[in-house]
Design an enzyme around this catalytic site. Structure first.
Site, PDB file in Angstrom:
ATOM      1  N   ALA A 102       5.768   4.201   2.138  1.00 40.00           N
ATOM      2  CA  ALA A 102       6.215   6.025   2.914  1.00 40.00           C
ATOM      3  C   ALA A 102       6.359   5.104   4.176  1.00 40.00           C
ATOM      4  O   ALA A 102       7.433   5.661   5.046  1.00 40.00           O
ATOM      5  CB  ALA A 102       4.640   6.631   2.760  1.00 40.00           C
ATOM      6  N   GLY A 112       0.267  -1.335   0.286  1.00 39.00           N
ATOM      7  CA  GLY A 112      -0.084   0.028   0.577  1.00 39.00           C
ATOM      8  C   GLY A 112       0.815   1.011   0.022  1.00 39.00           C
ATOM      9  O   GLY A 112       2.155   1.232  -0.060  1.00 39.00           O
ATOM     10  N   CYS A 113       0.107   2.506  -0.415  1.00 42.09           N
ATOM     11  CA  CYS A 113       1.149   3.581   0.211  1.00 42.09           C
ATOM     12  C   CYS A 113       1.612   3.668   1.364  1.00 42.09           C
ATOM     13  O   CYS A 113       2.531   4.539   1.194  1.00 42.09           O
ATOM     14  CB  CYS A 113       0.004   4.087  -1.233  1.00 42.09           C
ATOM     15  SG  CYS A 113      -1.497   5.041  -0.319  1.00 42.09           S
ATOM     16  N   TYR A 114       0.421   3.994   1.894  1.00 39.19           N
ATOM     17  CA  TYR A 114       0.765   4.441   3.060  1.00 39.19           C
ATOM     18  C   TYR A 114       2.348   3.439   3.866  1.00 39.19           C
ATOM     19  O   TYR A 114       2.950   4.416   4.883  1.00 39.19           O
ATOM     20  CB  TYR A 114      -0.370   4.214   4.381  1.00 39.19           C
ATOM     21  CG  TYR A 114      -1.144   5.628   4.001  1.00 39.19           C
ATOM     22  CD1 TYR A 114      -0.810   6.982   4.252  1.00 39.19           C
ATOM     23  CD2 TYR A 114      -2.041   5.075   4.331  1.00 39.19           C
ATOM     24  CE1 TYR A 114      -1.506   8.345   4.690  1.00 39.19           C
ATOM     25  CE2 TYR A 114      -3.123   6.379   4.076  1.00 39.19           C
ATOM     26  CZ  TYR A 114      -3.282   7.654   4.218  1.00 39.19           C
ATOM     27  OH  TYR A 114      -3.597   8.388   4.236  1.00 39.19           O
ATOM     28  N   GLU A 160       1.704  11.980  -0.736  1.00 34.63           N
ATOM     29  CA  GLU A 160       1.826  10.650   0.145  1.00 34.63           C
ATOM     30  C   GLU A 160       2.770  11.278   1.863  1.00 34.63           C
ATOM     31  O   GLU A 160       3.787  11.705   0.944  1.00 34.63           O
ATOM     32  CB  GLU A 160       1.651   9.773   0.775  1.00 34.63           C
ATOM     33  CG  GLU A 160       1.029   9.526   1.715  1.00 34.63           C
ATOM     34  CD  GLU A 160       0.403   7.877   0.846  1.00 34.63           C
ATOM     35  OE1 GLU A 160      -1.524   7.838   0.991  1.00 34.63           O
ATOM     36  OE2 GLU A 160       0.930   6.963   1.179  1.00 34.63           O
TER      37      GLU A 160
END
Lengths: 349, 349, 349, 349
Positions: free
Chosen positions: B158, B153-155, B246
């Site tokens: 990061a 996932g993107c989160y 993000e």
């Protein structure tokens, strides 16, 4: 008309000054009779802020040209540093005038802390001793009796309304507080800076002043008062691509209580407050709910980590975070209804 | 032209599918030969995404209509849940095809954790056992050898790029991590929801899924792997009025080291990485720096609280947070240069 | 590597200079070897534009310090006025260098018109005589043979691509053209101005320079060339709260033809153009479709008023409206494929 | 309290309904006693619009459940089409109730025009005959005496305030009017549409309904009344990435007069109007100046083309363009001061 309080605004060409004008122009008991601005002296107010085209306002003048003896109160939206000596001069000219200072100059009680964060000795330490910290909900009686009120910063107002009742009731560990703060771009003022250009701040997100923001000592001072001890907090601000609004996500460690206990404590603390609302369980505070208004919304959420909770608070940085709270304090100082001129509902959408 | 890899995209009408198209259409070694979309089957791609007006793309079809035996790789941008059975069917039709799954379906190794967070038993547990977690920087060799890659996932991308090297080197206390995360609105997808309307999300800021976001277990899984222990983290996402980008602000407790030590550890971990850059001391990561690109920027800052530090990481949620990382993995799987098709610089301003 | 063209950029600290860097840094036949900036000389480029953190670029220097004899081409993103003498000096130092001027200095062929709109006599009239107007689609051959190309303004590019083929074919009345133009905020540059602050330009919409914008004479010059007569147009720009993008809504009176005839004429004019696309009937051009790209989209619509039509054109003001078109011209001047380095698709969303 | 007018709002879950609530909740002579919404019946208003958390409002109910005999006035924010029959039913239940219709249902006097633009025969033609067009400044006396007021659309209000006095005085050629209109996204309502998602509408600009927008016949009807002839206008709307605000740039041909004459005519027409202000020469109307307020700003500018001028008008589409104008009309109908509850100044920044 003659019973209206005569109001002056120092620094009327900035955003906080302008928001004071916006609200005071429609305040039932106020009359704006003086507006000052250094670089714009001589201009009409609607040349500087065209959204006042429908108002009949006094021209902008240099502050030295105002006859302070004719005024009942003055709002001060000057940059920090400049404020101390000007307020001293205003009070010398009219010792009975009420001062609502929206700058940072009289917020820190400890002169060493002031010198450390602002880079110079305080220039009006005696007035500092007199100044009352203007977070209305916690200093109501003192404000009502004060001559000089140091209205808190926008971030401190948001953080302290979330945390002070919890610190006072010993529900949280005050040595382990992380405040992740987010602000709209008006928080940076109307001065010309590259990072607040639309093309730079838009469609993006930047932390700033990490570990070094001048609102930290103010937050620590007041949580310290509440807790009865010296406190150091983490306070990390971020610039958000919106004009108004501020949100603090505060991460706290619980002293053997539950998130629901925190919510109940906040609800009890604010049950008679006209402007501070504690959100029901599951309701999410968001800046959209308070945009342009003097209202504050606080919510409490459980953390996945045991014995921790998350407290979220939102306000409009130019209203409850600045001009609105100053007017709320003025109302108290003049014995007016505390909500006079401040009942506008958030502008959403 | 014949040496180009033939690529299909499942779920091409969503934002991650579209960003895969954007990048693959200009990839020197790729040729888009199939696009699927349920509700839009039969339409031209530029009816669904008009910014592709200059491309000559295949029409959208139902996924059952694709001849998978003719494809070399497939990117999957379907909603979670739907993905498991479709990928199983695609692999049944062509066991040699490479799968780049951008959904959440194969990211969690523990089937109980999956069931707990997604509300149903996993429907392809055997494939789950085969899937490699596609955070390129940490699983490069396994990805190169894999058939099915579960892109993170993107989160998680990061957060993990900021924290995994620190957890692995025992520089931080993995039981005291607070991740305050902020995302642009594309993170919520193209589905019609009231809270992602312009008039609702614009000029405002909302936390969401506090304590309950499905990216939490994925972050915990990988920090746990790095630390060699079970880990629970605080992960609190906020919706920011921007389309892409993000930022994770991670608050960590130090194991007797300094913030500079953290920065040095990250710099060492990423010194040969083409896409992950550690910011020099004092340089602030901001989402503007990576918008539209596959790059990641990580910075470390001292906290005012002793023995704590702040790690800030930024990426574009649709690129390194999704389609870009998937292409990076595809490059590895086909033995292509890892950066092929991914060297676009951020679109700023 | 040695076969790459060595490129310098004058005024690299502005937005057009930065977008030239963004594109040239990934251009297969270009190598950036000099970057100049007055006030920022001595700094690294990523101090001025942090989104270049992943590039290894030359430091910013004063333009006088560059050895122009070593360069093959120079892009000039300086403010108008300053440009004339600097370009003259550069050409004196290296008469073979190719100049891509993105300023307004060499766009107006008539020296009186220049003096009237820019407030001073032209300082390099001989060079002006040599300069070729760099609207690629209309001056391709001349550009290929030129040494000095005056790349058009962003608004003229958008307006002229919509109107020139129609004027040339006498399909519209060139004495009755209204161009209602809308631009994102980057069009105003990176200089510090109050009206381009986020808090001023956001959530709002302002017309500006109504009847007085300096792009008017440039539009009139080229429509005049196409029509073979002197032309005066209405050109009314508006500032839109977005960073990039420009849209011209042109209202035209028809010379006995239909809107469909206009669309057919435009489609014929651009049928071999790589970057200019005429939208099918009913398809609406929008700036989102071209953001960050060199593409242009043009559409034609019927008016409710008989014998009138509406032509809508969109582009990215920093790409096809400036740096991208300059690179397109450079490609022509060096005999490279015209699309080299310019095939990025719009960044949407 | 007992002297307050009892108000109901039909369609309180839409943006116009919500803005009526925002303003009426603070109106000195109004009391909101009924709120209806189809799909949200049974909910508290602050579940549907969380920014009303500080108000004590009636629950949302189905419109059939309201006892209309107890109400003094009803604001109708329903979609067009639905409105006709519901208003007929409300009037049957209480023939004395005042109706402020904010939908399009009763704006067009000609039933054929209505049928042509809305695709069905009008369902309450008798009521249509009774309805007064609610553009306050032009129909003040009729509104004061009316039972049913058809409040104009947002675009017609902006366009007509700019053009009607000019058409009436024969200063402009009514057969050659181009209205290039720009609106914020709230103009599209709260319904879920792909093109109003933040990620679609943000950072972009789209024309829409070119030549086919339903506000055209309404504009033509009223300019026709003013001119005493049938009129066809060009009206071309554009979607702007902001929530509130509307701007019309109207291009007009002069009947032998000057732009200054137009400005003087407008200034004379509005000299006693509380909400319509004509900008001094050189002052630019912008939507920021009226955001959240009932004010309108109109300016006149010279065109480069001889015998032409540009008239620019701005308003907030949800206030003077809808709920605010409805309240202004209600004030007239009840003999209250026309500005009651409407004096809020624009929220800027």
């Amino acid at each position: 008309m003659s019973s209206k309080k005569k109001i002056g605004i120092l620094g009327a060409s900035g955003y906080t000054g302008a928001d004071a004008v916006r609200l005071l122009a429609r305040h039932p008991n106020a009359e704006i009779t003086a507006l000052t601005a250094n670089t714009h002296a001589g201009k009409a107010m609607d040349e500087v802020f065209p959204h006042f085209f429908m108002l009949d306002l006094p021209k902008l003048v240099e502050w030295e040209k105002v006859d302070w003896s004719k005024l009942d109160a003055v709002f001060c939206g000057l940059p920090h540093g400049a404020t101390q000596e000007i307020i001293a001069a205003v009070l010398a000219a009219n010792p009975k005038i009420k001062i609502l200072d929206m700058s940072a100059d009289f917020r820190l009680r400890d002169m060493n802390t002031y010198a450390q964060w602002y880079g110079h000795e305080h220039r009006a330490p005696k007035l500092q001793g007199e100044a009352v910290y203007g977070l209305t909900e916690f200093y109501r009686e003192k404000i009502a009796a004060a001559r000089l009120v140091a209205c808190p910063g926008c971030y401190p107002t948001a953080a302290l309304l979330a945390l002070v009742p919890l610190a006072k009731a010993k529900l949280i560990d005050v040595d382990d507080i992380v405040i992740d703060a987010k602000s709209g771009v008006t928080g940076a003022g109307r001065g010309l800076k590259q990072n607040t250009l639309f093309s730079e701040a838009g469609e993006g997100l930047s932390p700033y002043s990490v570990g070094t923001h001048r609102h930290s000592p103010e937050i620590e001072q007041e949580i310290g008062v509440a807790a009865g001890s010296n406190v150091t907090v983490n306070f990390t601000p971020h610039l958000i691509p919106m004009s108004r609004g501020e949100l603090c996500t505060s991460y706290v460690k619980l002293n053997g209580v539950s998130p629901d206990d925190l919510r109940a404590a906040l609800a009890a603390a604010y049950k008679d407050e006209p402007f501070v609302h504690v959100a029901k369980k599951g309701v999410m505070p968001q800046t959209q709910n308070v945009r342009g208004s003097n209202y504050v919304q606080v919510g409490v959420f459980a953390d996945r980590i045991k014995n921790r909770a998350i407290v979220i608070s939102v306000l409009d940085n130019l209203v409850k975070g600045s001009a609105g709270q100053a007017i709320q304090n003025m109302n108290l100082m003049f014995g007016l209804p505390e909500t006079a001129g401040l009942e506008q509902i958030a502008l959403f959408p």
